[in-house]
Design an enzyme around this catalytic site. Structure first.
Site, mmCIF file in Angstrom:
data_model
loop_
_atom_site.group_PDB
_atom_site.id
_atom_site.type_symbol
_atom_site.label_atom_id
_atom_site.label_comp_id
_atom_site.label_asym_id
_atom_site.label_seq_id
_atom_site.Cartn_x
_atom_site.Cartn_y
_atom_site.Cartn_z
ATOM 1 N N LYS A 92 -10.658 72.488 49.894
ATOM 2 C CA LYS A 92 -10.631 71.304 49.035
ATOM 3 C C LYS A 92 -10.900 70.019 49.839
ATOM 4 O O LYS A 92 -10.862 70.019 51.070
ATOM 5 C CB LYS A 92 -9.283 71.246 48.298
ATOM 6 N N TYR A 126 -12.024 73.954 36.259
ATOM 7 C CA TYR A 126 -10.592 73.978 35.937
ATOM 8 C C TYR A 126 -10.347 73.881 34.431
ATOM 9 O O TYR A 126 -9.287 73.400 34.005
ATOM 10 C CB TYR A 126 -9.872 72.852 36.669
ATOM 11 N N ASN A 183 -3.736 70.186 47.892
ATOM 12 C CA ASN A 183 -3.145 71.373 48.518
ATOM 13 C C ASN A 183 -4.154 72.271 49.236
ATOM 14 O O ASN A 183 -3.976 73.474 49.315
ATOM 15 C CB ASN A 183 -2.307 72.151 47.492
ATOM 16 N N HIS A 223 -8.299 76.547 47.359
ATOM 17 C CA HIS A 223 -8.231 77.278 46.092
ATOM 18 C C HIS A 223 -8.572 78.736 46.366
ATOM 19 O O HIS A 223 -9.428 79.026 47.206
ATOM 20 C CB HIS A 223 -9.246 76.744 45.067
ATOM 21 N N GLU A 227 -15.701 82.809 38.728
ATOM 22 C CA GLU A 227 -15.798 81.660 39.637
ATOM 23 C C GLU A 227 -16.945 81.822 40.635
ATOM 24 O O GLU A 227 -17.637 80.850 40.957
ATOM 25 C CB GLU A 227 -14.462 81.457 40.355
HETATM 26 P P1 RTP Z 1 -5.849 76.677 42.588
HETATM 27 O O1 RTP Z 1 -6.278 77.146 41.222
HETATM 28 O O2 RTP Z 1 -6.330 75.292 42.933
HETATM 29 O O3 RTP Z 1 -6.146 77.695 43.641
HETATM 30 O O4 RTP Z 1 -4.263 76.564 42.620
HETATM 31 P P2 RTP Z 1 -3.213 77.612 42.056
HETATM 32 O O5 RTP Z 1 -3.897 78.792 41.454
HETATM 33 O O6 RTP Z 1 -2.227 77.863 43.140
HETATM 34 O O7 RTP Z 1 -2.525 76.722 40.931
HETATM 35 P P3 RTP Z 1 -2.970 76.486 39.402
HETATM 36 O O8 RTP Z 1 -1.790 76.754 38.552
HETATM 37 O O9 RTP Z 1 -4.245 77.217 39.097
HETATM 38 O O10 RTP Z 1 -3.246 74.922 39.377
HETATM 39 C C1 RTP Z 1 -4.470 74.378 39.801
HETATM 40 C C2 RTP Z 1 -4.199 73.139 40.621
HETATM 41 O O11 RTP Z 1 -3.605 72.149 39.785
HETATM 42 C C3 RTP Z 1 -2.643 71.414 40.519
HETATM 43 N N1 RTP Z 1 -1.337 71.530 39.891
HETATM 44 N N2 RTP Z 1 -0.528 70.526 39.788
HETATM 45 N N3 RTP Z 1 1.704 68.889 39.208
HETATM 46 C C4 RTP Z 1 1.718 70.168 38.853
HETATM 47 O O12 RTP Z 1 2.669 70.676 38.301
HETATM 48 C C5 RTP Z 1 0.569 70.990 39.173
HETATM 49 N N4 RTP Z 1 0.428 72.258 38.878
HETATM 50 C C6 RTP Z 1 -0.794 72.605 39.350
HETATM 51 C C7 RTP Z 1 -2.567 71.990 41.908
HETATM 52 O O13 RTP Z 1 -3.318 71.144 42.773
HETATM 53 C C8 RTP Z 1 -3.223 73.345 41.769
HETATM 54 O O14 RTP Z 1 -3.844 73.734 42.974
HETATM 55 MG MG MG Z 2 -5.427 78.614 40.020
#
Ligand code: RTP
Ligand code: MG
Length: 143
Positions: free
Chosen positions: A11, A51, A114, A117, A128
């Protein structure tokens, strides 16, 4: 165990920290092979599409703004159990909860920025990968 492909993004925060190579090193050390890779600066439309599943969430606007704030590296990782293995290498979404030695523990500053991804399932990985790479851009190893 099955050989899988997963989709990964370094990222904008991690690209800005100049740790692309250190992150790629983690993938390679864990036995994942990089079979496609490129640097791109996402448009708003491309990030929103990527997203889309989160479009109704309160953090969606901030997420898209962050993902378009600078270039990213996108890559396809191949190896045994690649989807889960990459998620383990990355650590929890919130770096405060990420295990020591994971990418997010080491390189992420917040849940919003963070570092990386990784696809969360085989189905999302296929979708994806196709969202970013044409078939001929993916180069399986011949040796
Ligand atoms: P990613 O898709 O980016 O790999 O991350 P992930 O699966 O670990 O998490 P996901 O639930 O898919 O969420 C995508 C991105 O959204 C942001 N996020 N912010 N503030 C919040 O509660 C929150 N929850 C998710 C994070 O940057 C996450 O990587
Ligand atoms: Mg995710």
């Amino acid at each position: 165990m099955a050989i899988e492909r997963t989709f990964s993004i370094v990222k904008p925060d991690a690209v800005a920290k100049n740790v692309i190579g250190q992150i790629y090193n983690r993938f390679e050390t864990a036995g994942l092979k990089i079979v496609a890779s490129k640097m791109v600066h996402l448009s708003k439309e491309k990030a929103e599409g990527f997203y889309a599943e989160h479009s109704e969430r309160p953090f969606f606007g901030a997420l898209v703004e962050f993902m378009t704030s600078g270039p990213v590296m996108v890559q396809v990782l191949e190896g045994e159990n690649a989807v889960l293995k990459n998620r383990e290498i990355m650590g929890a979404t919130n770096p405060a909860e990420a295990l020591a030695g994971t990418l997010r523990a080491d390189y992420a500053d917040s849940i919003d920025e963070n570092a990386c991804h990784g696809s969360d399932a085989l189905e999302s990985a296929a979708r994806e990968i196709a969202y970013f790479f044409a078939d001929e851009e993916i180069c399986p190893r011949t040796r």
